[in-house]
Write an enzyme that holds these catalytic residues in place. Sequence first.
Site, short mmCIF file in Angstrom:
data_model
loop_
_atom_site.label_atom_id
_atom_site.label_comp_id
_atom_site.label_asym_id
_atom_site.label_seq_id
_atom_site.Cartn_x
_atom_site.Cartn_y
_atom_site.Cartn_z
N ASP A 31 -8.69 4.33 7.23
CA ASP A 31 -8.14 3.67 6.04
C ASP A 31 -9.18 2.78 5.37
O ASP A 31 -10.34 2.67 5.82
CB ASP A 31 -6.88 2.89 6.46
CG ASP A 31 -5.81 2.86 5.38
OD1 ASP A 31 -6.16 3.02 4.20
OD2 ASP A 31 -4.64 2.66 5.73
N ASP B 106 -0.64 5.48 -2.11
CA ASP B 106 0.36 6.00 -1.18
C ASP B 106 1.54 6.66 -1.91
O ASP B 106 2.04 6.14 -2.91
CB ASP B 106 0.94 4.87 -0.34
CG ASP B 106 -0.08 4.31 0.64
OD1 ASP B 106 -1.28 4.64 0.51
OD2 ASP B 106 0.32 3.54 1.52
C1 GLA Z 1 -2.36 2.35 3.77
C2 GLA Z 1 -2.45 3.87 3.84
C3 GLA Z 1 -1.13 4.41 4.37
C4 GLA Z 1 -0.82 3.82 5.74
C5 GLA Z 1 -0.83 2.30 5.65
C6 GLA Z 1 -0.76 1.66 7.02
O1 GLA Z 1 -1.43 1.94 2.81
O2 GLA Z 1 -2.75 4.41 2.59
O3 GLA Z 1 -1.17 5.82 4.44
O4 GLA Z 1 -1.78 4.28 6.67
O5 GLA Z 1 -2.01 1.82 5.03
O6 GLA Z 1 -0.83 0.28 6.98
#
Ligand code: GLA
Length: 391
Positions: free
Chosen positions: A132, A189
């Site tokens: 990430d 996301d």
């Molecule tokens: C980010 C990523 C998500 C998930 C969250 C976890 O938002 O884009 O896919 O992994 O972190 O905290």
Amino acid sequence: MTDADATLAATPPMGWNSWNAHSCAVTEDDIRAAADALVETGLRDAGYEYVVVDDCWMADETDDAGRLVADSEDFPSGMAALADYVHDRGLQFGLYSSAGSHTCQGYPATLGRERLHAEQFADWGVDFLKYDNCGDHCGRDAVDRYGAMGEALAAVDRDIVYSICEWGQSNPWEWGRNVGGHCWRVTDDAVATWHTVDDEFGLGIADIIDRVAVLDIAAAHGPGGYNDPDMLQVGNGPDSAQSQHEPTDIERPLSDVENRTHFAFWCLLGAPLFVGTDLTGLSQDLLDLLTNERLLAIDQDPLGLQGTPDRRDPTREVWSKRLADGAAVALWNRGEEQAEIRTHVDETSVPTAGERYSVLDCWTGEQWESFGELSATVEPRDTAVFRVTPT
Ligand code: GLA
């Protein structure tokens, strides 16, 4: 590049990831239950092989050497034992960290300790790393940070699929493959709704398709490295843990047609397919959707190409994806009323050498012949998908 690298992620990786279903409350029991369910439902045999533990598996502190430590309450058996459990069921094991000082939920992460953590992951039996973009970047740009982890993973004696989660901020499709990535997120996301509005967290399913439509990134997509429109929200809604965790206002679960369009488009895009719903209560309809062999064959086609839009307007869209033996054509009704959508192979990625085409309806399995015309009556928000093969 070794021979092993060449076959790693030869088609888009498929599996299950804990985040959308369990968010930060994930435990090792959830992971075991997901692994068992993948086997029992037949999802594993349909191709969903990676079981990925997302954020929040770590303790608040590293050990003295800077290694990540599993949270002792939620993951008391430790990650090596959990990997064994997953492997014993014929599945592969995935973990999460971040190319910063901390994960998105504030746990210790990997920046500056890439080699140490890559060795740890290899020792534990990790087969997939989701990496990430949260935490302090210490002034380092994305190529540098993600490149450091790519090098560290290449140096360990284990094949680890490298999933770059950089949200598309620094055009990862331009460098993701070169730093060893097997897929790279291209958007923020996904959340379990059709559309989000400006000040809400994340993107709805229709928003992600719209974003991919204008990015012009298909050339970066191919065997061994894929544009990633984020994990599946099929089966999710206001009660899913991610929906509750993030600042979103989701009013209802994705409807049947929204789930269909979501899954159809992820297959048409050749996306990595990570189911993100709680598998222990999966309905037969959703299971049938996620294991639709005709759609999965489009996603997993050996050419590994991404689908692209052929025609877009506010109600009717035509998209297509070249396949080894023809093409997939999707007719998406984005309006609020039933619509007749028509196209011709000339307008799409279907190879047009022949005069006749075999058309397979990927929802019903019905098959017919065409001289190139393709049409369907499509319900609001639904998508017709045809596999078209010159005969
Ligand atoms: C980010 C990523 C998500 C998930 C969250 C976890 O938002 O884009 O896919 O992994 O972190 O905290």
